[in-house]
Design a protein around this motif. Structure first.
Motif, PDB file in Angstrom:
ATOM      1  N   LEU A 330       0.848  -1.194   0.000  1.00 36.69           N
ATOM      2  CA  LEU A 330       0.000   0.000   0.000  1.00 36.69           C
ATOM      3  C   LEU A 330       0.890   1.253   0.000  1.00 36.69           C
ATOM      4  CD1 LEU A 330      -2.895   1.023   0.063  1.00 36.69           C
ATOM      5  CD2 LEU A 330      -2.725   1.101   2.544  1.00 36.69           C
ATOM      6  N   ASP A 331       1.235   1.705  -1.209  1.00 36.60           N
ATOM      7  CA  ASP A 331       2.045   2.919  -1.320  1.00 36.60           C
ATOM      8  C   ASP A 331       1.141   4.149  -1.198  1.00 36.60           C
ATOM      9  OD1 ASP A 331       1.353   3.828  -4.305  1.00 36.60           O
ATOM     10  OD2 ASP A 331       1.599   1.650  -4.277  1.00 36.60           O
ATOM     11  N   ALA A 352     -10.172  -6.951  -3.530  1.00 35.64           N
ATOM     12  CA  ALA A 352      -9.953  -8.369  -3.229  1.00 35.64           C
ATOM     13  C   ALA A 352      -9.256  -8.518  -1.879  1.00 35.64           C
ATOM     14  CB  ALA A 352      -9.119  -9.008  -4.335  1.00 35.64           C
ATOM     15  N   GLU A 353      -9.912  -9.193  -0.952  1.00 35.27           N
ATOM     16  CA  GLU A 353      -9.391  -9.317   0.412  1.00 35.27           C
ATOM     17  C   GLU A 353      -8.096 -10.130   0.452  1.00 35.27           C
ATOM     18  OE1 GLU A 353     -11.024 -10.674   4.832  1.00 35.27           O
ATOM     19  OE2 GLU A 353     -12.006 -11.380   3.025  1.00 35.27           O
ATOM     20  N   LEU A 359      -6.742  -4.244   3.472  1.00 34.06           N
ATOM     21  CA  LEU A 359      -6.970  -4.233   4.917  1.00 34.06           C
ATOM     22  C   LEU A 359      -6.110  -3.193   5.635  1.00 34.06           C
ATOM     23  CD1 LEU A 359      -7.139  -8.094   5.518  1.00 34.06           C
ATOM     24  CD2 LEU A 359      -9.030  -6.496   5.256  1.00 34.06           C
ATOM     25  N   GLN A 360      -5.105  -2.654   4.944  1.00 36.80           N
ATOM     26  CA  GLN A 360      -4.238  -1.633   5.539  1.00 36.80           C
ATOM     27  C   GLN A 360      -4.812  -0.220   5.376  1.00 36.80           C
ATOM     28  OE1 GLN A 360      -0.360  -2.186   3.773  1.00 36.80           O
ATOM     29  NE2 GLN A 360      -0.505  -4.409   3.950  1.00 36.80           N
ATOM     30  N   LEU A 361      -5.873  -0.093   4.588  1.00 33.74           N
ATOM     31  CA  LEU A 361      -6.472   1.222   4.378  1.00 33.74           C
ATOM     32  C   LEU A 361      -7.091   1.746   5.675  1.00 33.74           C
ATOM     33  CD1 LEU A 361      -8.208   0.466   0.969  1.00 33.74           C
ATOM     34  CD2 LEU A 361      -6.302   2.037   1.304  1.00 33.74           C
ATOM     35  N   ASP A 373     -15.387  -4.117   1.056  1.00 36.81           N
ATOM     36  CA  ASP A 373     -16.255  -3.115   0.423  1.00 36.81           C
ATOM     37  C   ASP A 373     -16.079  -1.759   1.093  1.00 36.81           C
ATOM     38  OD1 ASP A 373     -17.243  -4.994  -1.264  1.00 36.81           O
ATOM     39  OD2 ASP A 373     -19.191  -5.231  -0.269  1.00 36.81           O
ATOM     40  N   LEU A 374     -15.845  -0.727   0.261  1.00 31.71           N
ATOM     41  CA  LEU A 374     -15.773   0.665   0.723  1.00 31.71           C
ATOM     42  C   LEU A 374     -16.985   1.406   0.188  1.00 31.71           C
ATOM     43  CD1 LEU A 374     -12.013   1.357  -0.163  1.00 31.71           C
ATOM     44  CD2 LEU A 374     -12.919   0.526   1.977  1.00 31.71           C
TER      45      LEU A 374
END
Length: 377
Positions: A330-331, A352-353, A359-361, A373-374
């Motif tokens: 996650l850059d 995609a999980e 998951l780092q968001l 889902d966001l």
């Protein structure tokens, strides 16, 4: 003169025999009592002896059951490797209905799996076991397979383009598995013949069709002749990376396109006025081309881990994005792009999980099977 014994002596003398008699009588009594005691002592022993056989008899009852258990074990049927093989193949078919396409592929899968496992089986035996598992009559399954073999032979022996065209049309009468438009052998034969017979095949095969699912045909190198599918609304297609998509610009009623094999060269698809849903792979250039699509609403996109997704911000009309972006970290650019996409409240993002980085968001999300889902509603 002889002297008479005294009374005292007489009494002593007289007592001696009596004492002896008494001693003898007591001894006799003791002797008489001994057998009685022995008899009394023997009674418990006799009882014990009597009990022992009964105890042995009771103990032997479980032993008597052993032969019966062994007999039952011998009657247990052995596993039939050919029947077991048929059920293994059935599990791989996801319990599909026994359509002709499924029947043909099932028998082929059975024979191939038997070969892989080193099991010798002829076609007659294979048909019996396959029919049993598919809940069909063996004669029905045989008729399907023999009819398919005749079609393949006719196609193989065609001596002219007209004969080949007729054979191809006959092969494509049956629908394939998973809703594919043509049975697998027919679809692949169409792909192989397309460079030679494309325009005529398109006219004969595609006229009037609204749904075309051709992914089982494999990659088409050319699409010349697809112009004939003017009524199609839904198209699934596998093409080579250098395939020209220009013929698809004629499909003005096309609303959903599932395209496999291309990473860019999508600009020509911007001419499609009703194309609202696209499933494809793309590189950075391909993502930039998607921005020119007039009303693209739904995008299912696969990109490599090193492909920038910043270009997705240019898709102004997008409301539903499913993104599989590889095992990337996650850059900052990726995090900023996702956050910007999520600012539009009507835009649902599905990530995609299994890829880990979603998951780092720091954005709020919910988990659905396999996805994050966001902006969920």
């Amino acid at each position: 003169m002889a002297t008479k014994p005294s009374t005292g002596k007489k009494t002593a003398a007289a007592k001696k025999p009596a004492t002896k008699r008494a001693t003898t009588q007591t001894a006799a009594k003791k002797t008489a009592k001994k057998p009685a005691a022995k008899k009394a002592a023997k009674k418990p022993a006799a009882k014990k002896a009597a009990k022992k056989p009964a105890a042995n008899k009771t103990a032997k009852k479980p032993a008597a059951k052993k032969p019966a258990a062994t007999k039952t074990a011998k009657k247990r049927p052995k596993v039939d490797p050919l029947r077991e093989l048929a059920w293994d193949v059935h599990c791989a078919f996801d319990a599909e209905d026994a359509t002709p396409a499924v029947q043909i592929e099932f028998v082929e899968g059975y024979l191939e799996t038997a070969k892989d496992r080193g099991i010798a089986v002829d076609l007659d035996a294979a048909l019996l076991y396959c029919a049993e598992v598919l809940d069909l009559e063996a004669s029905e399954l045989r008729a399907t397979c023999e009819g398919h073999a005749r079609k393949l032979a006719t196609l193989r022996d065609a001596a002219s383009p007209a004969g080949e065209l007729d054979a191809l049309l006959a092969m494509c009468r049956d629908e394939g598995r998973h809703g594919e438009s043509f049975e697998e052998h027919g679809a692949r034969a169409v792909r192989d013949a397309w460079p030679r017979l494309g325009p005529e095949l398109g006219r004969r095969l595609f006229a009037g069709r609204q749904v075309l699912r051709l992914r089982n045909a494999g990659p088409f190198a050319t699409l010349a002749g697809f112009e004939a599918a003017r009524d199609v609304r839904w198209l699934e297609l596998h093409v080579t990376p250098d395939c020209d998509l220009t013929p698809l610009a004629s499909l003005t009623r096309l609303a959903t396109l599932r395209l496999v094999g291309k990473l860019d060269g999508f600009a020509v698809l911007a001419r499609l006025p009703k194309l609202t849903t696209l499933h494809t792979e793309a590189n950075a250039a391909g993502i930039a081309e998607l921005a020119s699509f007039p009303i693209l609403r739904v995008l299912d996109l696969v990109v490599a881990a090193d492909v920038s997704i910043a270009g997705l911000l240019d898709l102004q009309h997008l409301n539903f994005l499913t993104l599989q972006a590889g095992l990337r970290s996650l850059d900052d650019v990726t995090a900023a792009t996702i956050a910007a996409l999520a600012r539009k409240k009507s835009r649902l993002l599905r990530l995609a999980e299994h890829e880990g980085w979603p998951l780092q968001l720091t954005l709020p999300y919910r988990r659905t099977p396999g996805y994050v889902d966001l902006n969920f509603r």
